[in-house]
Enzyme design. Structure first.
Site, PDB file in Angstrom:
ATOM      1  N   SER A 165       1.573   3.165   7.884  1.00 30.00           N
ATOM      2  CA  SER A 165       2.462   4.237   7.356  1.00 30.00           C
ATOM      3  C   SER A 165       2.164   5.557   8.226  1.00 30.00           C
ATOM      4  CB  SER A 165       2.237   4.718   5.953  1.00 30.00           C
ATOM      5  OG  SER A 165       2.555   3.702   4.924  1.00 30.00           O
ATOM      6  N   GLU A 248      -7.181   5.321  -2.639  1.00 31.29           N
ATOM      7  CA  GLU A 248      -5.901   4.905  -2.642  1.00 31.29           C
ATOM      8  C   GLU A 248      -4.748   4.759  -3.710  1.00 31.29           C
ATOM      9  OE1 GLU A 248      -4.705   1.858   0.144  1.00 31.29           O
ATOM     10  OE2 GLU A 248      -2.557   2.713   0.419  1.00 31.29           O
ATOM     11  N   GLU A 385       0.482  -8.339  -7.965  1.00 30.37           N
ATOM     12  CA  GLU A 385      -0.352  -9.497  -8.383  1.00 30.37           C
ATOM     13  C   GLU A 385      -1.713  -9.221  -7.847  1.00 30.37           C
ATOM     14  OE1 GLU A 385       2.236  -9.502  -6.471  1.00 30.37           O
ATOM     15  OE2 GLU A 385       3.707 -10.463  -8.021  1.00 30.37           O
TER      16      GLU A 385
HETATM   17  C1  LIG Z   1       5.569   1.134   1.730  1.00 32.11           C
HETATM   18  C2  LIG Z   1       4.357   0.577   2.577  1.00 32.11           C
HETATM   19  C3  LIG Z   1       3.386   1.183   3.123  1.00 32.11           C
HETATM   20  C4  LIG Z   1       2.093   0.621   3.630  1.00 32.11           C
HETATM   21  N1  LIG Z   1       1.661   1.390   4.305  1.00 32.11           N
HETATM   22  C5  LIG Z   1       0.299   0.634   4.777  1.00 32.11           C
HETATM   23  C6  LIG Z   1      -0.622   1.494   5.624  1.00 32.11           C
HETATM   24  O1  LIG Z   1      -0.528   2.869   5.807  1.00 32.11           O
HETATM   25  N2  LIG Z   1      -1.601   0.892   6.171  1.00 32.11           N
HETATM   26  C7  LIG Z   1      -1.823  -0.609   6.092  1.00 32.11           C
HETATM   27  O2  LIG Z   1      -2.779  -1.005   6.371  1.00 32.11           O
HETATM   28  N3  LIG Z   1      -1.169  -1.144   5.283  1.00 32.11           N
HETATM   29  C8  LIG Z   1       0.240  -0.666   4.791  1.00 32.11           C
HETATM   30  N4  LIG Z   1       0.937  -1.377   3.920  1.00 32.11           N
HETATM   31  C9  LIG Z   1       0.801  -2.754   3.855  1.00 32.11           C
HETATM   32  C10 LIG Z   1       0.221  -3.377   2.206  1.00 32.11           C
HETATM   33  O3  LIG Z   1      -0.842  -2.741   2.304  1.00 32.11           O
HETATM   34  C11 LIG Z   1       0.478  -4.909   2.329  1.00 32.11           C
HETATM   35  O4  LIG Z   1       1.920  -5.051   2.520  1.00 32.11           O
HETATM   36  C12 LIG Z   1       0.075  -5.419   0.987  1.00 32.11           C
HETATM   37  O5  LIG Z   1      -1.491  -5.407   1.023  1.00 32.11           O
HETATM   38  C13 LIG Z   1       0.420  -6.808   0.916  1.00 32.11           C
HETATM   39  O6  LIG Z   1       0.181  -7.704   2.199  1.00 32.11           O
HETATM   40  P1  LIG Z   1       1.163  -8.854   2.808  1.00 32.11           P
HETATM   41  O7  LIG Z   1       2.239  -8.055   2.989  1.00 32.11           O
HETATM   42  O8  LIG Z   1       0.565  -9.073   3.822  1.00 32.11           O
HETATM   43  O9  LIG Z   1       1.763  -9.715   1.801  1.00 32.11           O
HETATM   44  P2  LIG Z   1       0.791 -11.169   1.408  1.00 32.11           P
HETATM   45  O10 LIG Z   1      -0.505 -10.925   1.127  1.00 32.11           O
HETATM   46  O11 LIG Z   1       1.354 -11.927   2.393  1.00 32.11           O
HETATM   47  O12 LIG Z   1       1.391 -11.299  -0.079  1.00 32.11           O
HETATM   48  C14 LIG Z   1       2.707 -12.052  -0.296  1.00 32.11           C
HETATM   49  C15 LIG Z   1       2.928 -12.385  -1.663  1.00 32.11           C
HETATM   50  O13 LIG Z   1       2.043 -13.212  -2.109  1.00 32.11           O
HETATM   51  C16 LIG Z   1       1.222 -12.826  -3.196  1.00 32.11           C
HETATM   52  N5  LIG Z   1      -0.151 -12.988  -3.266  1.00 32.11           N
HETATM   53  C17 LIG Z   1      -1.238 -12.980  -2.080  1.00 32.11           C
HETATM   54  N6  LIG Z   1      -2.164 -13.336  -2.615  1.00 32.11           N
HETATM   55  C18 LIG Z   1      -2.305 -13.344  -3.767  1.00 32.11           C
HETATM   56  C19 LIG Z   1      -3.337 -13.968  -4.778  1.00 32.11           C
HETATM   57  N7  LIG Z   1      -4.526 -14.308  -4.381  1.00 32.11           N
HETATM   58  N8  LIG Z   1      -3.060 -14.030  -6.081  1.00 32.11           N
HETATM   59  C20 LIG Z   1      -1.457 -13.828  -6.527  1.00 32.11           C
HETATM   60  N9  LIG Z   1      -0.606 -13.381  -5.645  1.00 32.11           N
HETATM   61  C21 LIG Z   1      -0.801 -13.254  -4.383  1.00 32.11           C
HETATM   62  C22 LIG Z   1       1.578 -11.274  -3.099  1.00 32.11           C
HETATM   63  O14 LIG Z   1       1.232 -10.435  -4.245  1.00 32.11           O
HETATM   64  C23 LIG Z   1       2.794 -11.081  -2.567  1.00 32.11           C
HETATM   65  O15 LIG Z   1       3.862 -11.134  -3.622  1.00 32.11           O
HETATM   66  C24 LIG Z   1       1.967  -1.058   3.383  1.00 32.11           C
HETATM   67  C25 LIG Z   1       3.009  -1.713   2.664  1.00 32.11           C
HETATM   68  C26 LIG Z   1       4.117  -1.035   2.156  1.00 32.11           C
HETATM   69  C27 LIG Z   1       5.252  -1.836   1.344  1.00 32.11           C
END
Ligand SMILES: Cc1cc2nc3c(=O)[nH]c(=O)nc-3n(C[C@H](O)[C@H](O)[C@H](O)COP(=O)(O)OP(=O)(O)OC[C@H]3O[C@@H](n4cnc5c(N)ncnc54)[C@H](O)[C@@H]3O)c2cc1C
Length: 400
Positions: A165, A248, A385
């Site tokens: 972000s 956070e 989740e």
């Molecule tokens: C608006 C916004 C701002 C952000 N800002 C930052 C930032 O400044 N810095 C930064 O580093 N990141 C940032 N992020 C990233 C954010 O932390 C990640 O998107 C988030 O942690 C999910 O990771 P992923 O997108 O890789 O999804 P994934 O981990 O691939 O997850 C996909 C789906 O699977 C589900 N899932 C995964 N593992 C499990 C489990 N063990 N049990 C149940 N369900 C599960 C998840 O809930 C989700 O629905 C931001 C995200 C958004 C949307």
């Protein structure tokens, strides 16, 4: 009590003496100020307002005075918030420095690290980004691969972060990098700080469905950091990373609780105003009973949540460290905000979901984008989740 009241009188005298000349009288409502080397100014006086408050430690009222904070206890800190609200002023400074890396440095930083970084945060000189997520490490954050190779006093960084972000506006990044590939995935992770304005760091904004580009991909090609900016020792970064996530989640929960809508200097109830304009209120009641019920329910839920997050914020000011309960605030606050946006669309009826064109006014167009942005609330800072998993394991003590 007398002491607290004399603090209030002195504060009011200071604010009324210092601020009207800077902000004009009555002061215009101003939006959030994030600071930084090249700050965006939501109001022409935002920077000066921040500086005046920082001189007294009032941008971080509860941080220790030796690091530029106000050294105030929770009663006095609450007075600062109340008096700013009474003067219809926003917090002088917000951002990831204030809400994430600052509290983490207070918890894990050495005295030298605190003395170097905290005063610059308090004065709004540096804007921070969070380098956690990677293309293959989001929920499973400990699988991260971006590397930190340590040689002497120098650290060389390679790899990619994503969803960073405001990386395009940030001056420094706090992040986690793999310094050792052996052992469990939670081991060999180093938490460090690095200056983003150097040749080895490339930032590419990502466009969202709402049309905005608030976050970015960040690429490192032989970028450099200093070993003195490693927090809590090489290879021990996972502990720091988890603690920061607690801050956070509190911050995100608080945005939709005590610190959010209350901070926006809102008078009255915007949901009721919207219902009045779009649904009508014959006889002083919102015409549609289903919508009336939803407005009442969300208003009560928001009030209850604001009081709960206020209580949690008070205990943090009293020295309590955020624990797994921050996941409860995160999940409840973000889902409450999504319910609120769904209701606002329902209240607008046929005027909802406008994207462009003459048929919609500015507030209606903004509402559509805000609704789309709220979808990300239950993903950022760890998905719902993942929060449920944390609550099940660490709050309820359920087995894996
Ligand atoms: C608006 C916004 C701002 C952000 N800002 C930052 C930032 O400044 N810095 C930064 O580093 N990141 C940032 N992020 C990233 C954010 O932390 C990640 O998107 C988030 O942690 C999910 O990771 P992923 O997108 O890789 O999804 P994934 O981990 O691939 O997850 C996909 C789906 O699977 C589900 N899932 C995964 N593992 C499990 C489990 N063990 N049990 C149940 N369900 C599960 C998840 O809930 C989700 O629905 C931001 C995200 C958004 C949307």
């Amino acid at each position: 009590m007398a002491d607290v009241e004399s603090f209030r009188a002195e504060l009011v005298e200071f604010l009324e003496r210092e601020l009207p000349g800077v902000l004009g009288e009555p002061p215009p409502p101003t939006a959030d100020y994030w600071g930084g080397r090249n700050p965006e100014l939501p109001h022409p006086s935002s920077r000066r307002y921040c500086e005046i408050m920082a001189e007294r430690g009032l941008t971080a009222p509860t941080w220790p005075t030796e690091y530029g904070g106000g050294g105030l206890d929770k009663d006095r800190a609450r007075i600062v918030v109340a008096e700013l609200r009474r003067l219809r002023l926003p917090q002088p400074l917000i951002g990831f420095g204030m809400s994430m890396i600052g509290p983490t440095l207070l918890q894990f930083g050495t005295d030298d690290q605190r003395r170097e970084h905290l005063p610059r945060i308090v004065r709004g000189e540096i804007r921070w980004a969070q380098g956690y997520s990677e293309p293959n490490a989001g929920s499973d954050l400990a699988s991260l691969q971006a590397s930190a190779r340590i040689t002497g006093d120098d650290i060389v960084i390679n790899g990619q972060k994503i969803w960073t972000s405001y990386a395009d506006k940030a001056d420094w990044m706090f992040g986690i990098f793999r310094s050792d590939g052996g052992g469990k995935k939670q081991e060999g992770i180093t938490f460090l700080l690095l200056d983003m304005q150097q040749p080895g760091v490339e930032v590419r904004p990502i466009k969202l469905i709402s049309g905005m580009s608030p976050f970015c991909e960040t690429f490192f090609t032989d970028a450099h950091a200093r070993t003195r900016d490693v927090i809590h020792g090489i290879g021990s970064g996972w502990t720091v990373a988890k603690a920061l996530l607690g801050h956070e989640r509190n911050m995100i929960g608080d945005l939709f609780g005590a610190g959010g809508r209350a901070r926006q200097i809102v008078t009255g109830n915007p949901l009721v105003d919207l219902a009045r304009d779009h649904v009508g209120e014959p006889g002083g009641r919102i015409a549609d009973p289903v919508l009336r019920d939803r407005v009442t329910q969300i208003t009560m839920d928001e009030r209850g949540f604001a009081l709960t997050t206020q209580r949690a914020a008070d205990s943090l000011k009293a020295g309590h460290k955020p624990g797994p309960e921050s996941s409860i605030f995160k999940i409840y606050g973000t889902e409450l905000n999504q319910r609120r946006h769904e209701l606002m669309l329902a209240l607008r009826g046929p005027q909802c979901l406008g994207w462009e064109g003459d048929g919609f006014d500015e507030r209606e167009l903004a509402q559509t984008r805000d609704w789309l942005r709220s979808r990300g609330n239950t993903i950022e800072g760890g998905t719902s989740e993942i929060q449920l998993n944390i609550i099940a394991k660490h709050v309820l003590g359920l087995p894996d």
